[in-house]
Design a protein around this motif. Sequence first.
Motif, PDB file in Angstrom:
ATOM      1  N   SER A  97       0.632  -1.058   0.354  1.00  0.00           N
ATOM      2  CA  SER A  97      -0.004   0.119   0.034  1.00  0.00           C
ATOM      3  C   SER A  97       1.436   1.762  -0.033  1.00  0.00           C
ATOM      4  O   SER A  97       2.060   1.049   0.520  1.00  0.00           O
ATOM      5  CB  SER A  97      -0.854  -0.016   0.797  1.00  0.00           C
ATOM      6  N   CYS A  98      -0.060   2.832  -0.059  1.00  0.00           N
ATOM      7  CA  CYS A  98       1.286   3.617  -0.505  1.00  0.00           C
ATOM      8  C   CYS A  98       1.674   3.532   1.640  1.00  0.00           C
ATOM      9  O   CYS A  98       0.827   3.249   2.302  1.00  0.00           O
ATOM     10  CB  CYS A  98       0.113   4.767  -0.581  1.00  0.00           C
ATOM     11  N   GLN A  99       2.679   4.702   1.527  1.00  0.00           N
ATOM     12  CA  GLN A  99       2.903   5.213   2.755  1.00  0.00           C
ATOM     13  C   GLN A  99       1.727   5.631   3.359  1.00  0.00           C
ATOM     14  O   GLN A  99       1.292   6.822   2.368  1.00  0.00           O
ATOM     15  CB  GLN A  99       3.852   5.696   3.220  1.00  0.00           C
ATOM     16  N   GLU A 100       2.157   5.707   4.661  1.00  0.00           N
ATOM     17  CA  GLU A 100       0.789   7.143   5.036  1.00  0.00           C
ATOM     18  C   GLU A 100       1.170   8.489   4.999  1.00  0.00           C
ATOM     19  O   GLU A 100       2.339   8.509   4.716  1.00  0.00           O
ATOM     20  CB  GLU A 100       0.487   6.558   6.809  1.00  0.00           C
ATOM     21  N   GLY A 101       0.001   9.240   4.753  1.00  0.00           N
ATOM     22  CA  GLY A 101       0.674  10.649   4.309  1.00  0.00           C
ATOM     23  C   GLY A 101       0.891  10.783   2.827  1.00  0.00           C
ATOM     24  O   GLY A 101       1.113  12.007   2.464  1.00  0.00           O
ATOM     25  N   THR A 102       0.707   9.482   1.954  1.00  0.00           N
ATOM     26  CA  THR A 102      -0.057  10.295   0.712  1.00  0.00           C
ATOM     27  C   THR A 102      -1.254  10.061  -0.112  1.00  0.00           C
ATOM     28  O   THR A 102      -2.221   9.604   0.369  1.00  0.00           O
ATOM     29  CB  THR A 102       0.489   8.800  -0.259  1.00  0.00           C
ATOM     30  N   SER A 103      -1.349  11.371  -0.778  1.00  0.00           N
ATOM     31  CA  SER A 103      -2.589  12.353  -1.005  1.00  0.00           C
ATOM     32  C   SER A 103      -2.651  13.609  -1.309  1.00  0.00           C
ATOM     33  O   SER A 103      -1.760  14.212  -2.403  1.00  0.00           O
ATOM     34  CB  SER A 103      -3.520  13.213   0.618  1.00  0.00           C
ATOM     35  N   ILE A 104      -4.278  13.884  -2.660  1.00  0.00           N
ATOM     36  CA  ILE A 104      -3.730  14.350  -3.365  1.00  0.00           C
ATOM     37  C   ILE A 104      -4.908  14.840  -2.971  1.00  0.00           C
ATOM     38  O   ILE A 104      -6.054  14.489  -2.246  1.00  0.00           O
ATOM     39  CB  ILE A 104      -3.946  13.590  -5.247  1.00  0.00           C
ATOM     40  N   ILE A 105      -5.856  16.350  -3.165  1.00  0.00           N
ATOM     41  CA  ILE A 105      -6.574  16.934  -3.356  1.00  0.00           C
ATOM     42  C   ILE A 105      -7.230  17.495  -4.633  1.00  0.00           C
ATOM     43  O   ILE A 105      -6.365  17.455  -5.612  1.00  0.00           O
ATOM     44  CB  ILE A 105      -7.085  17.984  -2.362  1.00  0.00           C
ATOM     45  N   ILE A 106      -8.437  18.023  -4.948  1.00  0.00           N
ATOM     46  CA  ILE A 106      -9.060  18.544  -6.180  1.00  0.00           C
ATOM     47  C   ILE A 106      -8.289  19.643  -5.763  1.00  0.00           C
ATOM     48  O   ILE A 106      -9.880  20.940  -5.204  1.00  0.00           O
ATOM     49  CB  ILE A 106     -10.663  17.716  -6.345  1.00  0.00           C
ATOM     50  N   SER A 107      -8.031  20.335  -6.665  1.00  0.00           N
ATOM     51  CA  SER A 107      -7.559  22.263  -6.445  1.00  0.00           C
ATOM     52  C   SER A 107      -8.812  22.983  -7.066  1.00  0.00           C
ATOM     53  O   SER A 107     -10.027  24.133  -6.607  1.00  0.00           O
ATOM     54  CB  SER A 107      -6.581  22.288  -7.011  1.00  0.00           C
ATOM     55  N   ASP A 108      -8.700  22.115  -8.343  1.00  0.00           N
ATOM     56  CA  ASP A 108     -10.259  23.201  -8.979  1.00  0.00           C
ATOM     57  C   ASP A 108     -10.670  22.479 -10.141  1.00  0.00           C
ATOM     58  O   ASP A 108     -10.481  21.146 -10.665  1.00  0.00           O
ATOM     59  CB  ASP A 108      -9.188  23.798  -9.508  1.00  0.00           C
ATOM     60  N   ASN A 140       6.917  -2.783 -11.209  1.00  0.00           N
ATOM     61  CA  ASN A 140       5.849  -1.738 -12.480  1.00  0.00           C
ATOM     62  C   ASN A 140       4.376  -2.069 -12.048  1.00  0.00           C
ATOM     63  O   ASN A 140       3.893  -1.638 -13.199  1.00  0.00           O
ATOM     64  CB  ASN A 140       6.239  -2.158 -13.763  1.00  0.00           C
ATOM     65  N   GLU A 141       4.215  -2.128 -11.041  1.00  0.00           N
ATOM     66  CA  GLU A 141       2.545  -2.253 -10.087  1.00  0.00           C
ATOM     67  C   GLU A 141       1.965  -1.522 -10.370  1.00  0.00           C
ATOM     68  O   GLU A 141       2.556  -0.154  -9.160  1.00  0.00           O
ATOM     69  CB  GLU A 141       2.150  -3.210  -9.804  1.00  0.00           C
ATOM     70  N   LYS A 142       0.778  -0.697 -10.073  1.00  0.00           N
ATOM     71  CA  LYS A 142       0.437   0.121  -9.340  1.00  0.00           C
ATOM     72  C   LYS A 142      -0.499  -0.107  -8.629  1.00  0.00           C
ATOM     73  O   LYS A 142      -1.466  -1.521  -7.952  1.00  0.00           O
ATOM     74  CB  LYS A 142      -0.704   0.348 -10.646  1.00  0.00           C
ATOM     75  N   ILE A 143       0.188   0.704  -7.341  1.00  0.00           N
ATOM     76  CA  ILE A 143      -0.321   0.405  -5.727  1.00  0.00           C
ATOM     77  C   ILE A 143      -1.328   1.467  -4.919  1.00  0.00           C
ATOM     78  O   ILE A 143      -1.259   2.810  -5.179  1.00  0.00           O
ATOM     79  CB  ILE A 143       1.049   0.317  -5.187  1.00  0.00           C
ATOM     80  N   LEU A 144      -2.734   0.985  -5.492  1.00  0.00           N
ATOM     81  CA  LEU A 144      -3.947   1.577  -4.441  1.00  0.00           C
ATOM     82  C   LEU A 144      -3.603   2.502  -3.863  1.00  0.00           C
ATOM     83  O   LEU A 144      -3.100   1.982  -2.516  1.00  0.00           O
ATOM     84  CB  LEU A 144      -4.895   1.627  -4.798  1.00  0.00           C
ATOM     85  N   CYS A 145      -3.845   3.785  -3.237  1.00  0.00           N
ATOM     86  CA  CYS A 145      -4.007   3.776  -2.176  1.00  0.00           C
ATOM     87  C   CYS A 145      -5.177   4.220  -1.526  1.00  0.00           C
ATOM     88  O   CYS A 145      -6.352   4.044  -1.402  1.00  0.00           O
ATOM     89  CB  CYS A 145      -3.207   6.019  -2.330  1.00  0.00           C
ATOM     90  N   GLU A 146      -5.563   3.782  -0.317  1.00  0.00           N
ATOM     91  CA  GLU A 146      -6.639   4.135   0.461  1.00  0.00           C
ATOM     92  C   GLU A 146      -7.064   4.803   0.559  1.00  0.00           C
ATOM     93  O   GLU A 146      -8.379   5.338   0.881  1.00  0.00           O
ATOM     94  CB  GLU A 146      -5.933   3.565   2.161  1.00  0.00           C
ATOM     95  N   ASP A 147      -6.741   6.733   0.258  1.00  0.00           N
ATOM     96  CA  ASP A 147      -7.362   7.582   0.370  1.00  0.00           C
ATOM     97  C   ASP A 147      -7.762   7.479  -0.549  1.00  0.00           C
ATOM     98  O   ASP A 147      -7.987   7.960  -1.621  1.00  0.00           O
ATOM     99  CB  ASP A 147      -6.602   9.020   0.774  1.00  0.00           C
ATOM    100  N   ILE A 148      -9.804   7.845  -0.385  1.00  0.00           N
ATOM    101  CA  ILE A 148     -10.520   8.236  -1.555  1.00  0.00           C
ATOM    102  C   ILE A 148     -11.395   9.387  -0.971  1.00  0.00           C
ATOM    103  O   ILE A 148     -11.623   9.236  -0.221  1.00  0.00           O
ATOM    104  CB  ILE A 148     -11.725   6.575  -1.874  1.00  0.00           C
ATOM    105  N   ILE A 149     -11.319  10.615  -2.721  1.00  0.00           N
ATOM    106  CA  ILE A 149     -11.730  11.897  -1.849  1.00  0.00           C
ATOM    107  C   ILE A 149     -13.371  11.218  -3.572  1.00  0.00           C
ATOM    108  O   ILE A 149     -13.381  11.204  -4.336  1.00  0.00           O
ATOM    109  CB  ILE A 149     -11.368  12.602  -3.006  1.00  0.00           C
ATOM    110  N   LYS A 150     -14.695  11.747  -2.471  1.00  0.00           N
ATOM    111  CA  LYS A 150     -15.761  11.470  -3.249  1.00  0.00           C
ATOM    112  C   LYS A 150     -16.251  13.261  -3.644  1.00  0.00           C
ATOM    113  O   LYS A 150     -15.966  13.602  -1.732  1.00  0.00           O
ATOM    114  CB  LYS A 150     -16.818  10.946  -2.639  1.00  0.00           C
ATOM    115  N   GLN A 151     -16.714  13.890  -4.240  1.00  0.00           N
ATOM    116  CA  GLN A 151     -17.207  14.778  -4.490  1.00  0.00           C
ATOM    117  C   GLN A 151     -18.248  15.378  -4.844  1.00  0.00           C
ATOM    118  O   GLN A 151     -18.586  14.719  -6.398  1.00  0.00           O
ATOM    119  CB  GLN A 151     -15.833  15.719  -4.697  1.00  0.00           C
ATOM    120  N   LYS A 152     -19.209  15.610  -4.632  1.00  0.00           N
ATOM    121  CA  LYS A 152     -20.423  15.843  -5.860  1.00  0.00           C
ATOM    122  C   LYS A 152     -19.866  17.187  -6.573  1.00  0.00           C
ATOM    123  O   LYS A 152     -19.451  18.199  -5.945  1.00  0.00           O
ATOM    124  CB  LYS A 152     -21.766  16.473  -4.351  1.00  0.00           C
TER     125      LYS A 152
END
Length: 172
Positions: free
Chosen positions: A42-53, A151-163
């Motif tokens: 899994s991703c390391q704790e502290g791996t995160s992205i946000i939707i800026s715009d 070369n494997e894609k490892i999904l991070c646990e942080d999921i962002i949902k937005q309306k």
Amino acid sequence: MKNKKAVSLMISYVILIAIAVTMSITVFVWLRTIANIEPVKSCQEGTSIIISDYQCNIGKFNLTIKNNGRFNVNGFILTISDNVEREPIIRLTPFNTNEITKEGYFIFNDSLKPGKINEAIFGNKDQKTNKNIEFIKNIKIQSFIIDKETNEKILCEDIIKQKIEDCKISNP
């Protein structure tokens, strides 16, 4: 005569114990081969992205993504829904990426470093059905990293949902 009976009884117990030990070893070896004993990556704790715009245009959907974590991110998965009540499952086709995959992964050309911003552009077609999507009401993104060794894609646990409101990306 009586002594011989005791010896045969002792041999039967030894054979019975030997069969039980052999069976238990056989089952252990068999289970070990079919069970996944490797730790889950899994991703390391502290791996995160946000939707800026985001911007909704006819024919495309632009997302501005910011890495607000402490580690590099290689990409993300975007799923959308055209109904607020439904879970986002539709995957749009990404435009500005080196690699377009059937799974709907958006891969940054260079990994997104902490504090940096990158734009992702998606078309208005569902990747599975190739149908035009008219509205986007809900989005969900999940970041991932790429393991350098496999070369494997490892999904991070942080999921962002937005309306999202008033996002029209196609003519009816």
